[in-house]
Design an enzyme around this catalytic site. Structure first.
Site, PDB file in Angstrom:
ATOM      1  N   HIS A 240       0.843  -1.216   0.000  1.00 52.27           N
ATOM      2  CA  HIS A 240       0.000   0.000   0.000  1.00 52.27           C
ATOM      3  C   HIS A 240       0.873   1.259   0.000  1.00 52.27           C
ATOM      4  O   HIS A 240       0.366   2.353  -0.232  1.00 52.27           O
ATOM      5  CB  HIS A 240      -0.918   0.027   1.237  1.00 52.27           C
ATOM      6  CG  HIS A 240      -0.182   0.247   2.521  1.00 52.27           C
ATOM      7  ND1 HIS A 240       0.541  -0.756   3.145  1.00 52.27           N
ATOM      8  CD2 HIS A 240      -0.002   1.357   3.274  1.00 52.27           C
ATOM      9  CE1 HIS A 240       1.103  -0.265   4.227  1.00 52.27           C
ATOM     10  NE2 HIS A 240       0.797   1.011   4.338  1.00 52.27           N
TER      11      HIS A 240
HETATM   12  C1  LIG Z   1       4.390  -0.487   7.512  1.00 51.84           C
HETATM   13  S1  LIG Z   1       5.945  -1.242   7.802  1.00 51.84           S
HETATM   14  C2  LIG Z   1       5.506  -2.957   7.701  1.00 51.84           C
HETATM   15  C3  LIG Z   1       6.381  -3.805   8.581  1.00 51.84           C
HETATM   16  C4  LIG Z   1       5.966  -5.297   8.615  1.00 51.84           C
HETATM   17  N1  LIG Z   1       6.121  -5.935   7.326  1.00 51.84           N
HETATM   18  C5  LIG Z   1       4.551  -5.452   9.112  1.00 51.84           C
HETATM   19  O1  LIG Z   1       3.706  -5.997   8.403  1.00 51.84           O
HETATM   20  O2  LIG Z   1       4.283  -5.039  10.252  1.00 51.84           O
HETATM   21  C6  LIG Z   1       6.784  -0.950   6.259  1.00 51.84           C
HETATM   22  C7  LIG Z   1       8.193  -1.509   6.212  1.00 51.84           C
HETATM   23  O3  LIG Z   1       8.719  -1.278   4.910  1.00 51.84           O
HETATM   24  C8  LIG Z   1      10.080  -0.897   5.053  1.00 51.84           C
HETATM   25  N2  LIG Z   1      10.504  -0.177   3.833  1.00 51.84           N
HETATM   26  C9  LIG Z   1       9.992   0.996   3.355  1.00 51.84           C
HETATM   27  N3  LIG Z   1      10.622   1.320   2.205  1.00 51.84           N
HETATM   28  C10 LIG Z   1      11.529   0.348   1.955  1.00 51.84           C
HETATM   29  C11 LIG Z   1      12.470   0.113   0.901  1.00 51.84           C
HETATM   30  N4  LIG Z   1      12.602   0.964  -0.120  1.00 51.84           N
HETATM   31  N5  LIG Z   1      13.232  -0.999   0.962  1.00 51.84           N
HETATM   32  C12 LIG Z   1      13.115  -1.873   2.004  1.00 51.84           C
HETATM   33  N6  LIG Z   1      12.237  -1.713   3.028  1.00 51.84           N
HETATM   34  C13 LIG Z   1      11.454  -0.611   2.995  1.00 51.84           C
HETATM   35  C14 LIG Z   1      10.072  -0.042   6.293  1.00 51.84           C
HETATM   36  O4  LIG Z   1      11.373   0.130   6.851  1.00 51.84           O
HETATM   37  C15 LIG Z   1       9.147  -0.854   7.187  1.00 51.84           C
HETATM   38  O5  LIG Z   1       9.840  -1.831   7.908  1.00 51.84           O
END
Ligand SMILES: C[S@@+](CC[C@H](N)C(=O)[O-])C[C@H]1O[C@@H](n2cnc3c(N)ncnc32)[C@H](O)[C@@H]1O
Length: 333
Positions: A240
Site C-alpha cells: 500500500h
Molecule cells: C508499515 S511497515 C511494515 C512492517 C511489517 N512488514 C509489518 O507488516 O508489520 C513498512 C516496512 O517497509 C520498510 N521499507 C519501506 N521502504 C523500503 C524500501 N525501499 N526498501 C526496504 N524496506 C522498505 C520499512 O522500513 C518498514 O519496515
C-alpha cells in the site's frame, strides 16, 4: 436531541481526544509516573514543561481515564491500570511507540486537504525510514507493538508444510517472521529491510531466541533481488506504500526469487470492491496518500490481478484469520 448535530460535532471534535494522549506520550508522562505518583509541578519540572500546561494536560488525562488524581495523596497523579499496561515503556504489553507514531502522523493528517489538492504525500517519508533515528525507532517498534497482537493468525492462514526458506520483504522488526518461525520449526527466514531498521530487527529476533532461525539482509525493495530458490516470499503491509509500477516490479522479483511451487503472500488492508468501506480501509487509503509517495490501498481483486500479471498462478484471496487483515496468495508455476 438533534442526532445529526451530535453526530457531526462528534466527528468534528474527534481529533481532540487523541491529542492529550499524544502529548503525554511525547513528553514522557507515563514513564515518569511509572516511578511513582507525582504532582503536576514536579512533573512539569522533570519534563521541561510549564506547570500551567502540565496541570491542564494531566487533568484531561484523568478525564480520559488514563490517569487518576487522588485527593488523599495531596493532588498527586498516577497512571491507571490501562496506562501502566499499555503506555509505559517497561511493560511487555506496551503500545507507547505506536502511540507516539500516531501522534507524529497526526501532523501530516492535519494537512490532508493539501495532500488531496496535490495528490501526493505531505511528509518526507525519509524521516521515518532512517533520516530521523528517533522517528524511525518509533515507527518500527510501533508497527511491531501493534501488529504482534494478531501476528499468530498469519501462520494459521497459510500452508506451512514443506516450507524451508523464506523472506519477509520490508519485514520491519520481524513481527511476522517471528510468528512464522515459531509455527514452522523447519523454516529459516531472512528479514529484508533498510539498513537502519535491521539493528532493531536483530535485537527483536534475539529477544525471541530465534537468532539461528531468522537472519537479516539489507535491501532497497524497489530495486534489489529478494533471493533465490525460496519457498515463501512474504510482503506484509508494504504494497500500500507503493504505486502499481513498483508493486509489479516487486511481485516480478518475488516470482524470480521463488522455486517452482513456491508461494508469495501479500498481507494488508484492502478496500471493498466499491472502495467505500470498510471504514478503516478507506482511512488507511487516505493515510497512504498523506504519508507514502505513490501509495494507495487496493481491492483484493486489484492485488490479485497484479499477481496474475506478474506470472503467478493459483491466486487466492481471503481474510487472515481474525486479525482484521486480508491476503492474496499465489504460486510460482
Ligand atoms: C508499515 S511497515 C511494515 C512492517 C511489517 N512488514 C509489518 O507488516 O508489520 C513498512 C516496512 O517497509 C520498510 N521499507 C519501506 N521502504 C523500503 C524500501 N525501499 N526498501 C526496504 N524496506 C522498505 C520499512 O522500513 C518498514 O519496515
Amino acid at each position: 436531541m438533534d442526532i445529526a448535530f451530535m453526530t457531526l460535532s462528534r466527528l468534528a471534535f474527534g481529533y481532540w481526544e487523541g491529542q492529550p494522549l499524544y502529548a503525554m506520550a511525547e513528553l514522557g508522562v507515563f514513564d515518569a509516573l511509572a516511578e511513582g505518583p507525582a504532582r503536576a509541578a514536579t512533573l512539569a519540572d522533570r519534563l521541561a514543561a510549564s506547570t500551567d500546561g502540565m496541570v491542564r494536560l494531566l487533568d484531561a488525562g484523568v478525564a480520559l481515564r488514563l490517569l487518576t488524581r487522588d485527593p488523599e495523596t495531596d493532588g498527586r497523579y498516577r497512571n491507571t491500570e490501562m496506562a501502566t499496561k499499555l503506555l509505559t515503556s517497561g511493560s511487555p504489553d506496551t503500545l507507547i511507540h505506536w502511540v507516539r507514531v500516531m501522534g507524529r502522523w497526526s501532523r501530516p493528517w492535519s494537512r490532508l486537504a493539501d495532500a488531496v489538492r496535490s495528490g501526493t504525500t505531505v511528509e518526507d517519508q525519509g524521516l521515518r525510514l532512517g533520516d530521523d533515528p528517533a522517528y524511525m525507532r518509533d515507527f518500527i517498534l510501533g508497527m511491531h507493538e501493534y501488529a504482534r497482537r494478531g501476528a499468530a493468525e498469519l501462520p494459521s492462514a497459510i500452508p506451512l508444510e514443506g516450507l524451508r526458506r523464506g523472506v519477509d520483504v520490508g519485514g520491519g522488526a520481524g513481527t511476522y517472521a517471528i510468528a512464522l518461525a515459531n509455527a514452522a520449526p523447519e523454516l529459516k527466514l531472512t528479514v529484508l529491510d533498510l539498513t537502519p531498521v535491521l539493528d532493531i530487527t536483530r535485537a527483536m529476533v534475539d529477544a525471541h531466541g530465534l537468532t539461528g532461525r531468522i537472519d537479516t539482509g539489507v535491501i532497497d525493495y524497489r530495486l534489489d533481488r529478494f533471493g533465490e530458490d525460496l519457498d515463501l516470499v512474504l510482503m506484509s503491509n508494504v504494497l500500500h506504500q507503493e504505486s502499481d509500477t513498483v508493486c509489479l516490479s516487486m511481485l516480478g522479483r518475488a516470482r524470480d526469487a521463488l522455486r517452482p511451487g513456491g508461494r508469495v503472500v501479500v498481507q494488508g488492508h484492502f478496500v471493498q470492491p466499491d472502495r467505500t468501506g470498510p471504514l478503516f480501509a478507506t482511512l488507511h487509503n487516505l493515510s497512504a496518500l498523506a504519508l507514502w509517495s505513490g501509495g494507495h490501498s487496493r481491492t483484493l481483486e486489484e492485488m490479485a490481478a497484479l499477481a496474475g500479471r506478474s506470472g503467478f498462478t493459483e491466486v487466492t484471496t481471503g481474510p487472515v484469520g481474525k486479525s482484521g487483515l486480508s491476503m492474496v496468495t499465489a504460486v510460482r508455476a
